[in-house]
Design a protein around this motif. Structure first.
Motif, short mmCIF file in Angstrom:
data_model
loop_
_atom_site.label_atom_id
_atom_site.label_comp_id
_atom_site.label_asym_id
_atom_site.label_seq_id
_atom_site.Cartn_x
_atom_site.Cartn_y
_atom_site.Cartn_z
N GLU A 28 0.81 -1.22 0.00
CA GLU A 28 0.00 0.00 0.00
C GLU A 28 0.84 1.27 0.00
OE1 GLU A 28 -0.04 -2.36 2.33
OE2 GLU A 28 -0.07 -1.52 4.35
N ASN A 29 2.16 1.10 -0.12
CA ASN A 29 3.05 2.26 -0.05
C ASN A 29 3.47 2.72 -1.44
OD1 ASN A 29 3.20 2.08 2.88
ND2 ASN A 29 4.41 0.23 2.52
N VAL A 30 3.47 4.02 -1.64
CA VAL A 30 3.99 4.57 -2.89
C VAL A 30 5.47 4.23 -3.01
CG1 VAL A 30 4.44 6.66 -4.23
CG2 VAL A 30 2.29 6.42 -2.97
N PHE A 31 5.84 3.61 -4.13
CA PHE A 31 7.24 3.21 -4.33
C PHE A 31 7.97 4.24 -5.19
CE2 PHE A 31 10.48 0.08 -3.94
CZ PHE A 31 11.18 0.07 -5.13
N ASP A 32 7.30 4.68 -6.24
CA ASP A 32 7.90 5.63 -7.17
C ASP A 32 6.76 6.43 -7.80
OD1 ASP A 32 10.20 5.25 -10.05
OD2 ASP A 32 9.12 6.99 -9.30
N GLU A 33 6.76 7.73 -7.59
CA GLU A 33 5.69 8.56 -8.17
C GLU A 33 6.25 9.62 -9.09
OE1 GLU A 33 3.50 10.55 -5.12
OE2 GLU A 33 5.31 11.13 -4.00
N THR A 34 7.41 9.35 -9.66
CA THR A 34 8.08 10.35 -10.47
C THR A 34 7.35 10.68 -11.76
OG1 THR A 34 9.45 8.58 -11.40
CG2 THR A 34 10.39 9.86 -9.59
#
Lengths: 119, 113
Positions: free
Chosen positions: A52-58
């Protein structure tokens, strides 16, 4: 399930309306990815999650796009105040690291996509 | 511009012949490469992958070749069949930079009976 599921298949919105897309990853996969494909070409990475964690939002446009992957729920991608240029097919993919024959695999499996048309 | 996406490079091949699809990648840090097949109205389907410590890998009727010196990747399809008609994409990943895939522009393969 054994396949990535995406709903809806098609979504039509007027400019300025909200759009929400859903993705159920393959059971047991920890990683979820969202990609945008414009004009049957040019895949663009948007965001990835590890559980449920954002890993990469680039790749996420900061202003109008948001995404979540909550426990026991499909992942979602939401676009507030859609614009004409948001018209595209949005693909979700999932993956999981595993070992087989001494080799590490982490291939991404893609869903069928949601076609968003903004009028 | 917007019209570029409609004009994919196209490879026309006779049924039974071999197909070679090429891809140039840009990131010298990429260490994992994948070929995907996309049929009309569907999501990309995994075909074969290769890590940067290899220069060749074979699957069923497919072979991927990697030339790191010139940053070039190719997919060879043996005895091309009508079911191979699709758009083929190469994708690269630098695992140290996360798991996101960077896709190439796609090549349409048309198999003539």
């Amino acid at each position: 399930g054994e396949e990535v599921a995406q709903t809806p298949k098609h979504l039509v919105r007027g400019e300025g309306q909200k759009a929400k897309l859903y993705c159920a990853p393959i059971k047991g996969h920890s990683y979820v990815f969202w990609y945008q494909q414009v004009l049957k070409n040019e895949f663009k990475f948007l965001i990835s999650f590890q559980n449920e964690n954002v890993f990469d939002e680039t790749g996420m446009p900061k202003e109008r796009f948001s995404a979540k992957c909550l426990p026991n729920s499909p992942c979602s991608l939401e676009i507030q105040a859609t614009k004409l240029e948001d018209s595209a097919v949005y693909f979700c993919a999932s993956s999981q690291y595993h070992m087989e024959g001494g080799r590490t695999y982490n291939e991404q499996f893609f869903g069928p996509g949601t076609r968003l048309t903004v009028l | 511009g917007e019209s570029v996406g409609l004009h994919l490079p196209t490879l026309s091949v006779q049924e039974g012949d071999n197909s070679i699809i090429n891809c140039a990648y840009s990131n010298s840090a990429s260490d994992y490469f994948i070929w995907y097949k996309q049929e009309s109205g569907k999501g990309p389907q995994f075909i074969i992958d290769i890590r940067s410590n290899m220069d060749k890998r074979q699957g069923q009727r497919v072979t991927v070749l990697l030339n790191k010196t010139v940053k070039h990747l190719s997919l060879q399809i043996a005895a091309t069949q009508p079911g191979d008609s699709a758009v083929y994409f190469c994708a690269e990943k630098a695992e140290a930079a996360g798991n996101k895939l960077t896709f190439g522009g796609g090549t349409r393969v048309l198999v003539k009976p």
